[in-house]
Design an enzyme around this catalytic site. Structure first.
Site, short mmCIF file in Angstrom:
data_model
loop_
_atom_site.label_atom_id
_atom_site.label_comp_id
_atom_site.label_asym_id
_atom_site.label_seq_id
_atom_site.Cartn_x
_atom_site.Cartn_y
_atom_site.Cartn_z
N SER A 1 0.72 -1.12 0.02
CA SER A 1 0.04 0.03 0.05
C SER A 1 0.78 1.17 0.14
O SER A 1 0.25 2.44 -0.26
CB SER A 1 -0.95 0.11 1.02
OG SER A 1 -2.05 -0.79 0.90
N LYS B 1 0.57 3.51 -2.96
CA LYS B 1 -0.68 4.41 -3.30
C LYS B 1 -0.20 5.92 -3.30
O LYS B 1 -0.99 6.76 -4.01
CB LYS B 1 -1.75 4.09 -1.94
CG LYS B 1 -2.29 2.89 -2.09
CD LYS B 1 -3.29 2.56 -0.95
CE LYS B 1 -3.60 1.23 -0.76
NZ LYS B 1 -4.42 0.72 0.45
N TYR C 1 -3.12 -3.15 -10.50
CA TYR C 1 -3.11 -2.78 -9.00
C TYR C 1 -2.24 -3.79 -8.31
O TYR C 1 -1.46 -3.51 -7.39
CB TYR C 1 -4.52 -2.79 -8.51
CG TYR C 1 -4.42 -2.47 -7.12
CD1 TYR C 1 -4.23 -1.11 -6.48
CD2 TYR C 1 -4.86 -3.40 -6.07
CE1 TYR C 1 -4.21 -0.84 -4.97
CE2 TYR C 1 -4.60 -3.18 -4.60
CZ TYR C 1 -4.56 -1.77 -4.26
OH TYR C 1 -4.76 -1.54 -2.89
N TYR D 1 -3.91 3.63 7.97
CA TYR D 1 -5.22 2.70 7.85
C TYR D 1 -5.89 3.55 8.96
O TYR D 1 -6.10 4.66 9.26
CB TYR D 1 -4.73 1.45 8.16
CG TYR D 1 -3.83 0.64 7.19
CD1 TYR D 1 -4.29 1.09 5.84
CD2 TYR D 1 -2.86 -0.13 7.54
CE1 TYR D 1 -3.54 0.51 4.80
CE2 TYR D 1 -2.19 -0.68 6.64
CZ TYR D 1 -2.38 -0.43 5.06
OH TYR D 1 -1.71 -1.18 4.27
N VAL E 1 1.10 -3.60 4.26
CA VAL E 1 1.08 -4.90 4.78
C VAL E 1 2.36 -5.82 4.63
O VAL E 1 2.38 -6.90 5.21
CB VAL E 1 -0.24 -5.75 4.53
CG1 VAL E 1 -1.45 -4.78 5.16
CG2 VAL E 1 -0.26 -6.10 3.28
#
Length: 309
Positions: A65, A68, A193, A245, A263
């Site tokens: 992530s 992103k 992705y 998060y 993660v």
């Protein structure tokens, strides 16, 4: 200051290493279970180009992530801020990163922000290119420019593992397709992705990316603007509010730095105009953040007085 940074980094790695035993590997992506939970490493890069590294900082892992923030910058550069944020918001959710709940209960069913999976999938769909091959090439090329690392590659095993088990992401994507937020082919977008999340990096790569955003988008070595200043500042702000998060609020209070976790065990953090930080520790807390990395960042922020607040 140099010796102080080195001392506090090494002490933090040593002092908090044992916390790995309280964390767990990311079991929902089977390939990530092969990581060594005891591994911990970190690198700090300052604006003058000095490096401070400790532990398993050369260990490569998938970015997950953390990617992103990079694809968000690229999507805004491709489409403009107004276009990107017409499909998602800026607000933190308080929910887990892969939750569908907020979109279902909103009157306008779009992702709350680009740091949760739903928003990030939409962002990836907005990367320009004739097909997935061209889009992936542009994403990886952008990563290479940000890291000054021409050797970046994708972990094929992790990519296939994510593709085979990414059922929640498929649910998110097909829901967004149904309500008109996602316009392209769902499987094509998800394939891109999953590959984006499977790019291999180390702590130095993360620290370099962090330093670019800390320095308003400018490479400290070449002076080249890799990301427009207004985009770098906007992404730093979103990192503060949404990057960790549903632990983003407590992280802001305890650490006070723009940050983004993945993660795979990585965390990227930055001190504006000063430092870029990359950490790795694959044992995660219940929010999906590196449990040792969080402790190390909290210690560094306190000892070096890094909080932006």
């Amino acid at each position: 200051m140099k010796e102080e940074i080195k001392k506090h980094l090494e002490n933090a790695i040593t002092s908090y290493h044992h916390y790995y035993a309280s964390g767990k590997l990311a079991a929902y992506i089977p390939a990530l279970l092969e990581a060594n939970p005891k591994a911990i490493g970190a690198c700090i890069l300052d604006k003058e180009g000095h490096w401070y590294c400790a532990g398993d900082y050369e260990k490569r892992f998938t970015i997950q992530s953390i990617s992103k923030i990079v694809t968000l910058a690229l999507a805004i550069m491709d489409n403009g801020e107004e276009s990107v944020f017409s499909k998602m918001g800026y607000e933190p959710t308080g929910d887990s990163f892969n939750s569908l709940v907020r979109m279902e209960i909103n009157r306008v069913p779009k992702p709350y922000n680009p740091m949760i999976n739903a928003g990030a999938i939409v962002v990836t769909s907005m990367i320009k290119g004739e097909d997935n091959n061209e889009k992936l090439e542009r994403i990886i090329d952008f990563f290479k420019r940000l890291t000054s690392n021409e050797e970046l590659s994708i972990d094929g095993k992790v990519y296939l593992s994510e593709k085979e088990t990414g059922h929640r992401n498929r649910a998110l994507a097909y829901y967004m397709k149904e309500v008109g937020i996602l316009s392209l082919d769902v499987e094509d977008v998800l394939d891109l992705y999953f590959q984006q999340c499977s790019i291999l990096v180390n702590c130095q790569d993360l620290a370099k990316i962090a330093m670019v955003f800390a320095n308003d988008g400018v490479d400290i070595n070449t002076g080249e603007e890799l990301v427009p200043k207004y985009i770098a500042r906007k992404i730093r702000t979103i990192m503060v509010t949404c990057g960790m998060y549903d632990a983003s609020g407590s992280f802001a209070v305890r650490v006070g730095l723009p940050a983004k976790s993945g993660v795979g065990g990585g965390i990227i953090a930055l001190s504006p105009k000063k430092l870029g930080i990359g950490l790795y520790g694959p044992a995660l807390d219940d929010k999906g953040n590196s449990i040792v990395g969080m402790k190390v960042l909290e210690e560094l922020s306190r000892k070096l007085d890094l909080s932006i607040f």
